[in-house]
Design an enzyme around this catalytic site. Sequence first.
Site, PDB file in Angstrom:
ATOM      1  N   HIS A 115      39.332  34.928  40.470  1.00  0.00           N
ATOM      2  CA  HIS A 115      40.230  33.767  40.549  1.00  0.00           C
ATOM      3  C   HIS A 115      39.729  32.778  41.593  1.00  0.00           C
ATOM      4  CE1 HIS A 115      44.340  31.842  40.676  1.00  0.00           C
ATOM      5  NE2 HIS A 115      43.910  31.519  41.892  1.00  0.00           N
ATOM      6  N   GLU A 116      39.441  33.256  42.807  1.00  0.00           N
ATOM      7  CA  GLU A 116      39.015  32.348  43.871  1.00  0.00           C
ATOM      8  C   GLU A 116      37.649  31.737  43.558  1.00  0.00           C
ATOM      9  OE1 GLU A 116      41.140  31.396  45.797  1.00  0.00           O
ATOM     10  OE2 GLU A 116      42.623  33.000  45.672  1.00  0.00           O
ATOM     11  N   TYR A 135      49.810  30.886  37.308  1.00  0.00           N
ATOM     12  CA  TYR A 135      50.813  31.598  38.101  1.00  0.00           C
ATOM     13  C   TYR A 135      51.484  32.663  37.239  1.00  0.00           C
ATOM     14  CZ  TYR A 135      51.078  28.087  41.923  1.00  0.00           C
ATOM     15  OH  TYR A 135      50.829  27.273  42.997  1.00  0.00           O
ATOM     16  N   HIS A 173      44.787  25.353  39.107  1.00  0.00           N
ATOM     17  CA  HIS A 173      45.668  26.295  38.430  1.00  0.00           C
ATOM     18  C   HIS A 173      46.098  25.745  37.068  1.00  0.00           C
ATOM     19  CE1 HIS A 173      46.543  27.901  42.646  1.00  0.00           C
ATOM     20  NE2 HIS A 173      45.893  28.839  42.000  1.00  0.00           N
ATOM     21  N   HIS A 183      38.105  28.823  41.276  1.00  0.00           N
ATOM     22  CA  HIS A 183      38.392  27.609  42.041  1.00  0.00           C
ATOM     23  C   HIS A 183      37.085  26.978  42.505  1.00  0.00           C
ATOM     24  CE1 HIS A 183      42.671  27.510  42.173  1.00  0.00           C
ATOM     25  NE2 HIS A 183      42.847  28.599  42.903  1.00  0.00           N
TER      26      HIS A 183
END
Length: 605
Positions: A172-173, A231, A182, A176
Site C-alpha cells: 500500500h505505502e 479505506y 486513495h 503511494h
Amino acid sequence: MHRSLFALSLLFAACLAGPVPLNKAEEDAILLLEKKLPKDKPLRTRMQAEKDIMDQILEANNELNMFEGDIPGVSANMARNAIRDVTKAWTSRNIPYVIKTDDFSSTEIALIHQAMEEYHLQTCIRFVPRTNQPDYIHMKKLTGCWSGVGVAGGEQEVSFGNGCIHKGIMMHELMHAVGFWHEQSRSDRDDWVVIQWENIQDGKAHNFNKYSQTEVDTLGAPYDYGSVMHYSATSFSKSGLPTIVARTPTDEVMGQRNGFSTTDVQKINQLYSCHMPVGWSDWTEWSPCDDTCTKTRRRFCSDPNGCSGRDTETQKCPWPCLAGVHPDCGNSFLGGPSGEIKSPMHPQNYHDFLNCRWLINATGTEPITLSFKEFSVEAGGAACSYDALKVYDGADESAPLLGTYCGETNPPDFTSSGDRMFITFSSDSSYNQRGFVMEYSSVRMLADCDFDTDMCSFFQDGSDNFDWIRHQGSTPSGQTGPTADHTTGLGHYLFIEASSPQDVGHNAILRSPIYPPSSAGYCLDFYYHMYGVNVGDLNVYLFTGVRQEDPDWSMSGNQGNQWLRARISIKPTSNFQIMIEAIRGADWRGDIAIDDIKLLSHPCE
C-alpha cells in the site's frame, strides 16, 4: 446481544491481514472471550491475521496527524496533483531505494523484499538498490506507516514502523510512492459510495475529501472497492458503525487484506505504459477542459538518453465550452424535461475562485420551474458581495435578473417566462461552504412533495395495519432509519416505526390523489431510506380500482444508512392512484422512509 459477543462482531467486521498489536479494548474483549471458547481456537491470531490493511495503518498511525491517515506533508486544503501529472511518475520505471538496515531485522527486510517482488512479478515497476540516483525512496522504521505520493525529488522517506510489518501494508505505502492516492478520493466516488459523515471521528472528516477531476486521472478504470488503496468500511469510525457504504448492494469487501486487486495491477501498468518499449509512454487521457476552454495531455520518456518530440499537447475544446467556467462546475448546457444542478464538489465545500454558468434550454416551449433543495453560500450583505448565485429569466446575463442569493436560506421557486433560464455562481478566495442543490423541470409536475409543510394531498390507506409518520430529524430507534430528510437535513419525511406494537408482516400504505391516464407516460421519482438489521419491503403499485398482485417497483432488506433514488416509468391507461406500501421486517430494527416524491408528465430518462 451480549456485550462481549457484540464486541466480537465489531472486531470481526473490521478485521484485516497481518500480525499487528491489538488495542486495549480488543485485548479485553479477547481475554473475556478466550475463557468461553475452546483452547484449540486461536482467536487472537485469527483476529490479527484478518485485519484490513488500512485499519492496521490507521491504528499504527494513531498518534500522527497525517493527510488521509498515511500521507505526510499535505494539508487538507492543499491543491493536489497525482497521477494526472506524469511529472510525479518515476519515468524510468525504476525506483531507486535504500533500506535503513539498522532499523529492521533480517526477517523484516525479507518481508520488504517480498512486497517489492509483487511489483516485479505483476508490473514493469522495478525497485533497484540506489547507487548515485538523486531521487530515491528511503525505507525506515519511524513512527507509523506512511509515504508521499509519486516522485517528491531527492530523498523521500517511507516508514514501516511498529504495527506496519506486513506485506500488504508495505505494498500500500509503495503504491503511494509509485503515484497513487486513495481510491475513495476519486472525483466520481459519490456515484459508487455514500460517506456517512455522522459516523466519522471528530476532526477527521477532511480525510474523506474527494479530488477534483482536474487533479486526478482515474485512468479509465472502474471504481474498485477491493483496491489495496481503498479505506475499509469503518475507517476513522468513532463508533464502529460504517463510514463508507456502497451506493448499491455489493458482495465486495471494501479495502484489502492481502495486496493488489486486479484493477490495481491494471492501473499501475497503464500509468507506466508497461506494454510499451523504452521510450515515450502512452499519452495520458485528455484532461477536462480548463477555464480557458483548453484541454491537455502529457507523456513521459523512459529512455535515459532522451526522446525526440514533445511531452505535452494542448487543444481547444469543442463547443459547447464557456471560457472562464471551472471544469468542476459540470455541464454548462442543460436540456431535457428535468434535471438537477449541484455546486462543485457537493456535498463537500465548493472551491475558491469559481465561475460557473448554466443555461437551461427547455424541451418544447414550456416554461422552466426551478426549486432549491439545499442552499449554503457565504453571506456578503444584501448585495452578496463575496459568493453569489444569480438567476436570470432568459438565455444569458443580459436577460432580466430574477434574484441574487447567498446565506443559509433557500431562494424562492422560480418560473421562467420563456423556455430559457440562465444561472451563474461565483466564489471568492475564502470561506467556502457546502453550496446548493437545485432542481429544474420544463414539464408539468402532477406531484411535487417534500413533506416539509404537510402531506401534499397524500393520505393514509384504511386497509393497512398502521400509518406512515411525518417526521423531522432522527427516527426514535437507534441504528435504524434516517437521521435527517433527504435534502436540507432540516426538513420532514415519512417513515414507518417498526417497533412494538408493529409485528412481522404488518404494513403501512400511503395513497396519492387520483391522476388521469397518459399516452406518453409519467415518471415517478422519489427517494427512499432502508437501514437496519431486519428491514422489510418497500413496494409501489398503480391502483386502478383493483389492487394488482405484483408491485410495479419493489426493494427489500438493508440498503445502508443512505437516501437512494428510485425512478419508475409508468403508462397508465385509466385513472389511477399511486400506492406506496412498507412492510415491517423481522424486528424493530427495520424503519423505512420516503421523501421528495415527484410525478412528472413524461417518461423517466
